[in-house]
Write an enzyme that holds these catalytic residues in place. Structure first.
Site, PDB file in Angstrom:
ATOM      1  N   ASP A 108       0.737  -1.237   0.020  1.00  0.00           N
ATOM      2  CA  ASP A 108       0.076  -0.049   0.026  1.00  0.00           C
ATOM      3  C   ASP A 108       0.970   1.270   0.076  1.00  0.00           C
ATOM      4  OD1 ASP A 108       0.756  -0.068   2.636  1.00  0.00           O
ATOM      5  OD2 ASP A 108      -1.100   0.106   3.403  1.00  0.00           O
ATOM      6  N   ASP A 140      -1.174  -6.324  -0.116  1.00  0.00           N
ATOM      7  CA  ASP A 140      -1.492  -5.703   0.864  1.00  0.00           C
ATOM      8  C   ASP A 140      -2.801  -5.235   1.280  1.00  0.00           C
ATOM      9  OD1 ASP A 140       0.516  -4.574   3.222  1.00  0.00           O
ATOM     10  OD2 ASP A 140       1.134  -3.031   2.242  1.00  0.00           O
ATOM     11  N   GLU A 152      -1.028  -5.187   9.055  1.00  0.00           N
ATOM     12  CA  GLU A 152      -0.094  -4.526   9.899  1.00  0.00           C
ATOM     13  C   GLU A 152      -0.910  -4.888  11.411  1.00  0.00           C
ATOM     14  OE1 GLU A 152       0.319  -0.609   8.809  1.00  0.00           O
ATOM     15  OE2 GLU A 152       1.001  -0.818   6.997  1.00  0.00           O
ATOM     16  N   GLU A 189       9.684  -3.405  10.534  1.00  0.00           N
ATOM     17  CA  GLU A 189       9.743  -2.461   9.861  1.00  0.00           C
ATOM     18  C   GLU A 189      10.254  -1.667  10.806  1.00  0.00           C
ATOM     19  OE1 GLU A 189       6.965  -0.578   7.000  1.00  0.00           O
ATOM     20  OE2 GLU A 189       8.149   1.129   6.921  1.00  0.00           O
TER      21      GLU A 189
HETATM   22  O1  KIV Z   1       3.591  -0.987   1.621  1.00  0.00           O
HETATM   23  C1  KIV Z   1       4.625  -1.430   1.469  1.00  0.00           C
HETATM   24  O2  KIV Z   1       5.311  -1.254   0.575  1.00  0.00           O
HETATM   25  C2  KIV Z   1       5.406  -1.925   2.759  1.00  0.00           C
HETATM   26  C3  KIV Z   1       6.859  -2.325   2.814  1.00  0.00           C
HETATM   27  C4  KIV Z   1       7.539  -1.111   3.112  1.00  0.00           C
HETATM   28  C5  KIV Z   1       7.008  -3.421   3.728  1.00  0.00           C
HETATM   29  O3  KIV Z   1       4.541  -2.455   3.764  1.00  0.00           O
END
Ligand code: KIV
Length: 264
Positions: free
Chosen positions: A45, A84, A114, A181
């Protein structure tokens, strides 16, 4: 290359072989990433910032994500494609099931969420119903407003303990991968050692099982790159060469170096 799966990534961890992950948002770059032999592609995302120009990832919707997962999965040959789950698309277990199904129908082979212990029920139900899950801890960008900015997490003992406990919880609930992260390098190494599932780091030090970077960051397109980014385009003749250089540097332990990491 044969199709990469959560199981084959686990075998790499058991054999102490590092692997790489790059974000992908469209078919052309997905083709380059697959050709470079990168094991996993994340339709992140982060596209809200990188492609759409927003200041954070919150405006991204499940429809945006499904569209980009379709674009990427059409061009992918053998990498594991993770989709995501965007902000508030998994606030309840019901929403998680419905929206994860949307990304899987679009071509994802795994979904990323997340959060920690509060996600246990959703992770359990998703995996039980055939949807592999990658959890994401540490700096969770969808929570930027409660975290008070894009800040390194787990710097004090209590926060570090909470991240360790969450990591064990999501693994026990059935997560097949974990992204960490922006946490201190020592904490990234500690969690990777304790878990059986592969841990993919971004700003989490050199001792995680794998590394992920945002494609545009590794290509040097970010005018204000975070500390954990390296420009792999420098000195390369093509985008595919730059992605290959990233993947090889991860595998042979040349990236990240201590200067890309954080201290407690
Ligand atoms: O959205 C994304 O690109 C991510 C990465 C930074 C792990 O979650």
């Amino acid at each position: 290359m044969t199709q990469v799966t959560a199981q084959s990534l686990r075998q790499l961890k058991q054999a102490d072989i590092k692997f790489s992950c790059v974000t992908a948002y469209d078919a052309s770059f997905a083709r380059c990433i697959a050709a470079a032999g990168v094991e996993t592609m994340l339709v992140g995302d982060s596209l809200g910032m990188v492609l759409q120009g927003h200041r954070d990832t919150l405006p991204v919707t499940i429809e945006h994500m499904a569209y980009h997962v379709q674009c990427v999965s059409r061009a992918n040959t053998s990498s594991l494609v993770m989709g995501d789950m965007p902000f508030m698309s998994y606030a309840t277990t019901e929403q998680a099931l419905q929206n994860a199904a949307c990304l899987m129908r679009a071509g994802a082979q795994m979904v990323k969420l997340e959060g920690g212990a509060w996600l246990s029920e959703s992770i359990y139900k998703l995996t039980e119903r055939g949807i592999p899950v990658c959890a994401h801890l540490g700096l969770t960008p969808q929570s930027v407003n409660t975290l008070g900015g894009f800040k390194v997490q787990g710097r004090n003992e209590a926060d570090a303990r909470r991240i360790v406990d969450d990591a064990h919880e999501v693994e026990a609930a059935g997560a097949g991968l974990l992204v960490l992260e922006c946490i201190p390098s020592a904490l990234g190494g500690q969690i990777s050692k304790q878990l059986a599932i592969p841990v993919i780091g971004i700003g989490a030090g050199p001792d995680t099982d794998a590394q992920v970077l945002v494609l545009h960051d590794l290509l040097g397109l970010n005018p204000h790159p975070p500390r954990f980014v390296k420009n792999f385009m420098a000195g390369q003749g093509s985008i595919e060469d730059a992605i290959t250089a990233f993947s090889e540097a991860v595998k042979n332990g040349q990236f990240p170096t201590p200067e890309h990491g954080f201290k407690a």
